[in-house]
Design an enzyme around this catalytic site. Structure first.
Site, short mmCIF file in Angstrom:
data_model
loop_
_atom_site.label_atom_id
_atom_site.label_comp_id
_atom_site.label_asym_id
_atom_site.label_seq_id
_atom_site.Cartn_x
_atom_site.Cartn_y
_atom_site.Cartn_z
N ARG A 13 8.53 50.19 128.83
CA ARG A 13 8.86 49.16 129.82
C ARG A 13 10.35 49.22 130.18
NH1 ARG A 13 12.46 45.11 130.47
NH2 ARG A 13 12.32 44.63 128.25
N ASP A 14 11.22 48.79 129.27
CA ASP A 14 12.66 48.76 129.58
C ASP A 14 13.16 50.17 129.84
OD1 ASP A 14 15.31 47.91 129.80
OD2 ASP A 14 15.19 46.56 128.11
N HIS A 219 17.79 42.09 121.04
CA HIS A 219 17.51 43.15 122.01
C HIS A 219 18.86 43.64 122.52
CE1 HIS A 219 15.08 44.73 125.56
NE2 HIS A 219 16.26 44.60 126.15
N HIS A 221 21.37 46.36 124.25
CA HIS A 221 21.68 47.57 125.02
C HIS A 221 22.97 48.12 124.40
CE1 HIS A 221 18.63 47.40 128.27
NE2 HIS A 221 18.48 46.19 127.75
N CYS A 252 18.05 47.14 132.86
CA CYS A 252 17.43 46.28 133.87
C CYS A 252 17.98 46.65 135.24
CB CYS A 252 17.71 44.82 133.57
SG CYS A 252 17.08 43.74 134.86
N ASN A 265 19.01 50.89 126.14
CA ASN A 265 18.87 50.12 124.90
C ASN A 265 19.40 50.93 123.72
OD1 ASN A 265 16.43 49.31 126.72
ND2 ASN A 265 16.62 47.67 125.24
P1 HMG Z 1 9.61 36.44 144.61
O1 HMG Z 1 9.79 37.47 145.67
O2 HMG Z 1 10.60 35.34 144.55
O3 HMG Z 1 8.21 35.73 144.57
O4 HMG Z 1 9.57 37.23 143.22
P2 HMG Z 1 6.89 35.81 145.36
O5 HMG Z 1 5.97 34.90 144.64
O6 HMG Z 1 7.17 35.57 146.81
O7 HMG Z 1 6.38 37.31 145.17
C1 HMG Z 1 6.76 38.39 145.97
C2 HMG Z 1 5.57 39.33 146.09
O8 HMG Z 1 5.20 39.81 144.81
C3 HMG Z 1 4.33 38.65 146.66
O9 HMG Z 1 3.60 39.67 147.32
C4 HMG Z 1 3.58 38.24 145.43
O10 HMG Z 1 2.20 38.12 145.63
C5 HMG Z 1 3.87 39.38 144.49
P3 HMG Z 1 3.42 39.62 148.91
O11 HMG Z 1 2.78 38.29 149.21
O12 HMG Z 1 4.81 39.75 149.47
O13 HMG Z 1 2.55 40.83 149.19
N1 HMG Z 1 3.87 38.98 143.08
C6 HMG Z 1 3.27 39.67 142.12
N2 HMG Z 1 2.54 40.81 142.16
C7 HMG Z 1 2.06 41.26 141.00
N3 HMG Z 1 2.31 40.66 139.81
C8 HMG Z 1 3.03 39.53 139.72
C9 HMG Z 1 3.54 39.01 140.93
N4 HMG Z 1 4.29 37.92 141.20
C10 HMG Z 1 4.48 37.91 142.52
N5 HMG Z 1 3.26 38.97 138.55
C11 HMG Z 1 9.18 37.51 140.85
C12 HMG Z 1 9.55 36.55 141.96
C13 HMG Z 1 9.46 36.86 139.52
C14 HMG Z 1 7.70 37.86 141.01
C15 HMG Z 1 10.04 38.81 141.01
O14 HMG Z 1 11.40 38.40 141.05
C16 HMG Z 1 9.87 39.79 139.90
O15 HMG Z 1 8.80 40.35 139.74
N6 HMG Z 1 10.96 40.04 139.11
C17 HMG Z 1 10.90 40.95 137.99
C18 HMG Z 1 12.20 41.68 137.81
C19 HMG Z 1 12.12 42.54 136.59
O16 HMG Z 1 11.06 42.97 136.18
N7 HMG Z 1 13.30 42.82 135.96
C20 HMG Z 1 13.33 43.64 134.80
C21 HMG Z 1 12.76 43.00 133.59
S1 HMG Z 1 13.86 41.83 132.80
C22 HMG Z 1 14.88 42.84 131.82
O17 HMG Z 1 14.87 44.04 131.94
C23 HMG Z 1 15.74 42.19 130.78
C24 HMG Z 1 15.16 42.37 129.36
O18 HMG Z 1 15.03 43.74 129.03
C25 HMG Z 1 16.09 41.69 128.34
C26 HMG Z 1 17.55 42.11 128.47
O19 HMG Z 1 17.84 43.31 128.39
O20 HMG Z 1 18.35 41.21 128.72
C27 HMG Z 1 13.78 41.72 129.24
MG MG Z 2 16.60 45.04 128.28
#
Ligand code: HMG
Ligand code: MG
Length: 310
Positions: A13-14, A219, A221, A252, A265
């Site tokens: 994933r990450d 977690h 990095h 991320c 990470n």
């Molecule tokens: P949004 O654009 O504000 O919300 O996104 P939305 O509801 O308008 O959704 C946009 C589109 O995505 C729509 O499709 C939804 O249906 C679809 P459209 O109508 O335009 O065709 N959608 C989805 N599709 C599939 N699965 C879903 C889903 N939700 C909406 N679950 C949202 C808001 C939260 C969805 C978006 O901002 C998002 O997906 N963000 C994720 C970003 C991400 O994954 N970042 C990396 C992970 S976090 C990280 O790495 C940190 C971590 O490692 C810890 C650390 O290191 O600190 C965990």
């Molecule tokens: Mg991370």
């Protein structure tokens, strides 16, 4: 206190979400198969976020369905979900498998408002509101929950974050039923003293009864090579669960800034060696991990050389 330490490998994933190139699903599945032979306690297999936001993991269903072949009761398969829609996708996978193939879902918020907006298009409070139906439905389906707090040390946009802010978010997550709190140093800038200050502030909010149920994961990095020192400090302070990523892949995409790409990470192999050298134990077989890490590094190198951009 127990010397046994829990290891989660987040490389599928990450590790792969920040690659400029989409790795073919069958290679992700192979990586998960190799990781499942290493003895790590948990593998974060993918992410059920919006494919528009993270196209690198748009194949979550394909990967999750295929990794049934690598499933064993000794290794938890978990996945990231940002909202109720993400959880529905996980429940569908489990229904198709006929058992909880993905038995833990991880929601994610931040201790920085700017990062929260960039990563999820929502304030911290809005992300937490989105979690309420996820928590309710996950519990009804007997799935475990993890709650990530990004920018627990610093934010790429806001700079240092106060430990008290992280502690406040941690307790909100705990209070709503998310009992594993994963503290993320998203950009890998912590010194051991920062980790000590963070953990002291977070632990202070938990009284004895809560502390019995709360589980904390770190977690890290690793931008400046200090993550292993931070692990040692966290072990001394009682943390018994850490995330790592095979070959140190990761980052991320929404933590990147021009000229400052999101860092990888801590490598799971460095994490495990650090834990063993400090006199603690894990279930990890380092030879099997070396094979998984070599494969992780290879698929990324191959894709960078030949693949299509995400
Ligand atoms: P949004 O654009 O504000 O919300 O996104 P939305 O509801 O308008 O959704 C946009 C589109 O995505 C729509 O499709 C939804 O249906 C679809 P459209 O109508 O335009 O065709 N959608 C989805 N599709 C599939 N699965 C879903 C889903 N939700 C909406 N679950 C949202 C808001 C939260 C969805 C978006 O901002 C998002 O997906 N963000 C994720 C970003 C991400 O994954 N970042 C990396 C992970 S976090 C990280 O790495 C940190 C971590 O490692 C810890 C650390 O290191 O600190 C965990
Ligand atoms: Mg991370």
């Amino acid at each position: 206190m127990s010397k046994q330490v829990r290891i989660t490998d987040v490389s599928p994933r990450d590790g792969l979400q920040n690659e400029p190139i989409v790795i073919p699903a069958e290679r992700k599945v192979r990586l998960i198969e190799l990781l499942s032979r290493t003895g790590v306690d948990e593998i974060e297999v993918t992410s059920f976020v919006s494919p528009k936001w993270v196209p690198q993991l748009a194949d979550a269903e394909e990967v999750a369905e295929a990794v049934e072949s690598a499933y064993s009761a000794n290794t938890v398969f978990s996945a990231l979900v940002p909202n109720a829609r993400g959880l529905e996708r996980v429940l569908h996978i489990n229904e198709t498998a006929g058992f909880p193939l993905i038995s833990k879902v991880s929601v994610f918020t931040a201790a920085s408002e700017t990062f929260s907006q960039r990563n999820t298009n929502a304030t911290i409070a809005e992300t937490i509101d989105r979690f309420r139906p996820v928590v309710e439905s996950a519990r009804a389906s007997n799935l475990d929950l993890r709650g990530y707090i990004s920018c627990a040390i610093a934010c790429p946009f806001e700079g240092p974050i106060k430990p008290e802010k992280v502690a406040q978010v941690a307790f909100i997550l705990y209070d709503m039923g998310i009992h594993e709190i994963d503290l993320g140093d998203t950009i890998g800038v912590a010194y051991p003293a920062d980790i000590a200050a963070l953990l002291s502030a977070v632990f202070m909010n938990f009284d004895e009864e809560d502390a019995e149920y709360a589980k904390f994961t770190l977690h890290l990095h690793d931008t400046f090579g200090r993550a292993a020192d931070c692990v040692r400090t966290a072990l001394e302070m009682g943390v018994r669960s850490f995330d790592g990523s095979a070959a140190g892949l990761g980052g991320c995409p929404y933590a990147s800034k021009p000229g400052a790409p999101a860092p990888g990470n801590i490598a799971t192999e460095l994490l495990v060696r650090t834990i063993h050298a400090a006199g603690y134990e894990t279930n990890v077989d380092l030879d099997a991990l070396a094979a998984a890490s070599a494969y992780a590094a290879k698929i990324v190198a191959d894709s960078r050389a030949t693949g299509t951009h995400a």
